[in-house]
Write a protein that holds these residues in place. Structure first.
Motif, PDB file in Angstrom:
ATOM      1  N   VAL A  83      13.562   3.782  20.029  1.00  0.00           N
ATOM      2  CA  VAL A  83      13.428   4.795  18.980  1.00  0.00           C
ATOM      3  C   VAL A  83      14.538   5.837  19.109  1.00  0.00           C
ATOM      4  O   VAL A  83      15.153   6.243  18.105  1.00  0.00           O
ATOM      5  N   VAL A  84      14.825   6.265  20.330  1.00  0.00           N
ATOM      6  CA  VAL A  84      15.882   7.249  20.541  1.00  0.00           C
ATOM      7  C   VAL A  84      17.234   6.668  20.124  1.00  0.00           C
ATOM      8  O   VAL A  84      18.056   7.349  19.481  1.00  0.00           O
ATOM      9  N   VAL A  86      17.805   4.252  17.912  1.00  0.00           N
ATOM     10  CA  VAL A  86      17.861   4.096  16.450  1.00  0.00           C
ATOM     11  C   VAL A  86      18.090   5.452  15.787  1.00  0.00           C
ATOM     12  O   VAL A  86      18.855   5.558  14.817  1.00  0.00           O
ATOM     13  N   ARG A  87      17.457   6.499  16.297  1.00  0.00           N
ATOM     14  CA  ARG A  87      17.667   7.835  15.713  1.00  0.00           C
ATOM     15  C   ARG A  87      19.106   8.299  15.904  1.00  0.00           C
ATOM     16  O   ARG A  87      19.674   8.946  15.025  1.00  0.00           O
ATOM     17  N   ALA A  88      19.670   7.978  17.067  1.00  0.00           N
ATOM     18  CA  ALA A  88      21.067   8.360  17.305  1.00  0.00           C
ATOM     19  C   ALA A  88      22.002   7.550  16.421  1.00  0.00           C
ATOM     20  O   ALA A  88      22.986   8.081  15.890  1.00  0.00           O
ATOM     21  N   ALA A  90      21.289   6.275  13.533  1.00  0.00           N
ATOM     22  CA  ALA A  90      21.066   6.587  12.119  1.00  0.00           C
ATOM     23  C   ALA A  90      21.955   7.727  11.636  1.00  0.00           C
ATOM     24  O   ALA A  90      22.085   7.935  10.427  1.00  0.00           O
ATOM     25  N   LYS A  91      22.572   8.422  12.532  1.00  0.00           N
ATOM     26  CA  LYS A  91      23.474   9.508  12.134  1.00  0.00           C
ATOM     27  C   LYS A  91      24.826   8.979  11.659  1.00  0.00           C
ATOM     28  O   LYS A  91      25.594   9.715  11.057  1.00  0.00           O
ATOM     29  N   ARG A  96      23.613   3.280   8.825  1.00  0.00           N
ATOM     30  CA  ARG A  96      22.567   3.581   7.842  1.00  0.00           C
ATOM     31  C   ARG A  96      22.639   2.620   6.658  1.00  0.00           C
ATOM     32  O   ARG A  96      21.614   2.143   6.174  1.00  0.00           O
TER      33      ARG A  96
END
Length: 144
Positions: A83-84, A86-88, A90-91, A96
Motif C-alpha cells: 500500500v505504501v 502504491v501510494r508513492a 501514484a504520485k 497513474r
C-alpha cells in the motif's frame, strides 16, 4: 436553573504589607446535581450471564488465535508495504495513467464473473430475505 454546573465569580483580596491589591476575579466551579439517587439503595452488580462459558471458550481458543496472528503477521506487513509503495508510485503521472488503463481492463475482464455471481446468488439472497420477513410476520403476534 437547568444547567448541571454553574460558575460563580468571587473576588478574593490579596493583602500585602504595604498596599492592598485586588486580583482579577477567580472562577470557581460548583457542581449542581439534577437528579437525586436514594442514599440507602444498594448498587446493582452487573449480571454475568454466560461469562463463565465465554471465558472457558476464550481460554481454549487463545492459542489458536495467537497462532493465527503469528501466521498472518508477515502477510499484513507485506500488504502494508504494498500500500505504501502504491501510494508513492501514484504520485507519478505515468504510473497513474497505466494504473487507470489496467483498472479498466481488469474491470472489463471481471464483468462476466460478476454477472454470473449475481445470477447465482441473488435468488438465494431473495429467498433468505423472504423467509426472514415471513418469520418476523409470523412471530409478530407472539411478541405483542
Amino acid at each position: 436553573m437547568t444547567a448541571l454546573r454553574k460558575i460563580l465569580i468571587e473576588e478574593e483580596p490579596v493583602v500585602t504589607a504595604a498596599v492592598t491589591v485586588t486580583r482579577a476575579p477567580a472562577a470557581k466551579l460548583y457542581v449542581v446535581p439534577t437528579a437525586k439517587a436514594p442514599a440507602d439503595a444498594p448498587a446493582e452488580a452487573p449480571k454475568a450471564e454466560g461469562s463463565i462459558l465465554k471465558n472457558i471458550l476464550l481460554f481454549f481458543a487463545a492459542p489458536f488465535l495467537g497462532l493465527a496472528y503469528i501466521v498472518a503477521l508477515p502477510f499484513v506487513g507485506l500488504g502494508f508495504l504494498a500500500v505504501v509503495a502504491v501510494r508513492a508510485a501514484a504520485k507519478i503521472e505515468t504510473v497513474r495513467t497505466v494504473g487507470s488503463a489496467l483498472k479498466n481492463i481488469v474491470m472489463a475482464m471481471a464483468t462476466p464473473f460478476v454477472g454470473l455471481a449475481y445470477v447465482v446468488f441473488f435468488p438465494v439472497i431473495g429467498l433468505a430475505m423472504l423467509a426472514w420477513i415471513g418469520g418476523r410476520a409470523v412471530l409478530e403476534p407472539v411478541r405483542n
